[in-house]
Design a protein around this motif. Structure first.
Motif, PDB file in Angstrom:
ATOM      1  N   LYS A   1     -12.561   9.798   7.908  1.00  0.00           N
ATOM      2  CA  LYS A   1     -12.897   8.357   7.477  1.00  0.00           C
ATOM      3  C   LYS A   1     -14.597   8.858   6.650  1.00  0.00           C
ATOM      4  CE  LYS A   1     -10.993   5.125  10.267  1.00  0.00           C
ATOM      5  NZ  LYS A   1     -11.012   3.776  11.160  1.00  0.00           N
ATOM      6  N   GLU A   2     -15.043   9.376   7.063  1.00  0.00           N
ATOM      7  CA  GLU A   2     -16.288  10.136   6.494  1.00  0.00           C
ATOM      8  C   GLU A   2     -16.209  10.704   5.237  1.00  0.00           C
ATOM      9  OE1 GLU A   2     -18.785  12.017   9.300  1.00  0.00           O
ATOM     10  OE2 GLU A   2     -19.102  10.279  10.457  1.00  0.00           O
ATOM     11  N   THR A   3     -15.278  11.433   5.189  1.00  0.00           N
ATOM     12  CA  THR A   3     -14.766  12.209   4.140  1.00  0.00           C
ATOM     13  C   THR A   3     -14.205  11.385   2.772  1.00  0.00           C
ATOM     14  OG1 THR A   3     -14.497  14.052   5.222  1.00  0.00           O
ATOM     15  CG2 THR A   3     -13.572  14.101   3.001  1.00  0.00           C
ATOM     16  N   THR A   4     -13.546  10.350   3.437  1.00  0.00           N
ATOM     17  CA  THR A   4     -12.737   9.395   2.548  1.00  0.00           C
ATOM     18  C   THR A   4     -13.876   8.332   2.064  1.00  0.00           C
ATOM     19  OG1 THR A   4     -10.878   9.525   3.961  1.00  0.00           O
ATOM     20  CG2 THR A   4     -11.069   7.654   2.283  1.00  0.00           C
ATOM     21  N   ASN A   5     -14.702   8.244   2.665  1.00  0.00           N
ATOM     22  CA  ASN A   5     -15.791   7.279   2.127  1.00  0.00           C
ATOM     23  C   ASN A   5     -16.719   7.996   1.299  1.00  0.00           C
ATOM     24  OD1 ASN A   5     -15.319   5.207   3.738  1.00  0.00           O
ATOM     25  ND2 ASN A   5     -16.563   5.343   5.571  1.00  0.00           N
ATOM     26  N   ALA A   6     -16.997   9.328   1.458  1.00  0.00           N
ATOM     27  CA  ALA A   6     -17.603  10.018   0.382  1.00  0.00           C
ATOM     28  C   ALA A   6     -16.908  10.172  -0.928  1.00  0.00           C
ATOM     29  CB  ALA A   6     -17.966  11.480   0.883  1.00  0.00           C
ATOM     30  N   VAL A   7     -15.586  10.406  -0.776  1.00  0.00           N
ATOM     31  CA  VAL A   7     -14.556  10.181  -1.980  1.00  0.00           C
ATOM     32  C   VAL A   7     -14.689   8.972  -2.678  1.00  0.00           C
ATOM     33  CG1 VAL A   7     -12.444  10.613  -2.792  1.00  0.00           C
ATOM     34  CG2 VAL A   7     -13.280  12.315  -1.214  1.00  0.00           C
ATOM     35  N   ILE A   8     -14.529   8.011  -2.179  1.00  0.00           N
ATOM     36  CA  ILE A   8     -14.498   6.396  -2.628  1.00  0.00           C
ATOM     37  C   ILE A   8     -16.137   6.557  -3.493  1.00  0.00           C
ATOM     38  CG2 ILE A   8     -14.643   4.144  -2.097  1.00  0.00           C
ATOM     39  CD1 ILE A   8     -12.318   4.764  -0.093  1.00  0.00           C
ATOM     40  N   PHE A   9     -17.332   6.902  -2.717  1.00  0.00           N
ATOM     41  CA  PHE A   9     -18.584   6.713  -3.186  1.00  0.00           C
ATOM     42  C   PHE A   9     -18.503   7.418  -4.788  1.00  0.00           C
ATOM     43  CE2 PHE A   9     -22.966   7.745  -3.227  1.00  0.00           C
ATOM     44  CZ  PHE A   9     -23.484   6.563  -3.543  1.00  0.00           C
ATOM     45  N   GLY A  10     -17.989   8.732  -4.652  1.00  0.00           N
ATOM     46  CA  GLY A  10     -18.230   9.645  -5.723  1.00  0.00           C
ATOM     47  C   GLY A  10     -17.227   8.837  -6.849  1.00  0.00           C
ATOM     48  N   LEU A  11     -16.215   8.419  -6.519  1.00  0.00           N
ATOM     49  CA  LEU A  11     -15.340   7.582  -7.576  1.00  0.00           C
ATOM     50  C   LEU A  11     -15.931   6.453  -8.101  1.00  0.00           C
ATOM     51  CD1 LEU A  11     -11.774   7.868  -6.320  1.00  0.00           C
ATOM     52  CD2 LEU A  11     -12.762   9.081  -8.092  1.00  0.00           C
TER      53      LEU A  11
ATOM     54  N   MET B   1      -9.111   3.947  -6.562  1.00  0.00           N
ATOM     55  CA  MET B   1      -9.799   3.646  -5.578  1.00  0.00           C
ATOM     56  C   MET B   1      -9.456   2.254  -4.657  1.00  0.00           C
ATOM     57  SD  MET B   1     -13.934   3.712  -7.075  1.00  0.00           S
ATOM     58  CE  MET B   1     -13.678   2.112  -7.831  1.00  0.00           C
ATOM     59  N   ALA B   2      -8.815   1.497  -5.515  1.00  0.00           N
ATOM     60  CA  ALA B   2      -8.286   0.407  -4.555  1.00  0.00           C
ATOM     61  C   ALA B   2      -7.146   0.655  -3.629  1.00  0.00           C
ATOM     62  CB  ALA B   2      -7.746  -0.618  -5.710  1.00  0.00           C
ATOM     63  N   ILE B   3      -6.387   1.856  -4.034  1.00  0.00           N
ATOM     64  CA  ILE B   3      -5.351   2.304  -3.189  1.00  0.00           C
ATOM     65  C   ILE B   3      -5.875   2.934  -1.933  1.00  0.00           C
ATOM     66  CG2 ILE B   3      -3.493   3.982  -3.037  1.00  0.00           C
ATOM     67  CD1 ILE B   3      -2.688   3.109  -5.842  1.00  0.00           C
ATOM     68  N   LEU B   4      -7.117   3.813  -2.327  1.00  0.00           N
ATOM     69  CA  LEU B   4      -7.725   4.576  -1.354  1.00  0.00           C
ATOM     70  C   LEU B   4      -8.456   3.621  -0.127  1.00  0.00           C
ATOM     71  CD1 LEU B   4      -9.170   7.691  -2.937  1.00  0.00           C
ATOM     72  CD2 LEU B   4      -7.501   7.657  -1.260  1.00  0.00           C
ATOM     73  N   THR B   5      -8.951   2.590  -0.718  1.00  0.00           N
ATOM     74  CA  THR B   5      -9.897   1.515  -0.001  1.00  0.00           C
ATOM     75  C   THR B   5      -8.719   0.744   0.782  1.00  0.00           C
ATOM     76  OG1 THR B   5     -11.330   1.362  -1.529  1.00  0.00           O
ATOM     77  CG2 THR B   5     -11.455  -0.164   0.008  1.00  0.00           C
ATOM     78  N   ASN B   6      -7.729   0.372   0.553  1.00  0.00           N
ATOM     79  CA  ASN B   6      -6.743  -0.460   1.276  1.00  0.00           C
ATOM     80  C   ASN B   6      -5.798   0.254   1.939  1.00  0.00           C
ATOM     81  OD1 ASN B   6      -7.453  -2.736   0.040  1.00  0.00           O
ATOM     82  ND2 ASN B   6      -6.138  -2.603  -1.568  1.00  0.00           N
ATOM     83  N   VAL B   7      -5.531   1.430   1.737  1.00  0.00           N
ATOM     84  CA  VAL B   7      -4.402   2.244   2.625  1.00  0.00           C
ATOM     85  C   VAL B   7      -5.162   3.031   3.860  1.00  0.00           C
ATOM     86  CG1 VAL B   7      -2.966   4.336   2.760  1.00  0.00           C
ATOM     87  CG2 VAL B   7      -2.631   2.522   0.844  1.00  0.00           C
TER      88      VAL B   7
END
Length: 96
Positions: free
Chosen positions: A11-21, A88-94
């Motif tokens: 989750k932390e890695t995913t949050n970092a990817v979303i923040f980068g996007l 970003m929307a797909i990553l955030t929701n899934v």
């Protein structure tokens, strides 16, 4: 077993990817604003469409040179911005 039970580091890695996007989207939006400001105006006044004073509405004028390049850059940046926003929307929701 829950399929969506992710580890904390994932989750932390995913949050970092979303923040980068999100930062990438902000940079693309700022570049789009700058390109939009550099482009030439299509009409003489901003209110010509409202008052009917646009004589060049049906004129056969093609974009050439820098205007054509800036128009293509703007189109490309808009497509990139839309695609990254969908990802970003797909990553955030899934994921989250």
């Amino acid at each position: 077993m829950n399929l969506f039970a992710y580890s904390n580091s994932f989750k932390e890695t995913t949050n970092a990817v979303i923040f980068g996007l999100e930062i990438f989207c902000m940079i693309v939006a700022i570049v789009m604003i700058i390109v939009g400001l550099v482009q030439n105006k299509k009409s003489q006044t901003g209110l010509s469409a409202l008052n009917g004073g646009n004589d060049e509405l049906f004129a056969n004028s093609k974009e050439r040179g820098l205007d054509k390049t800036l128009s293509q850059v703007m189109l490309g940046l808009g497509i990139i911005l839309a695609l990254v926003a969908v990802v970003m929307a797909i990553l955030t929701n899934v994921i989250l």
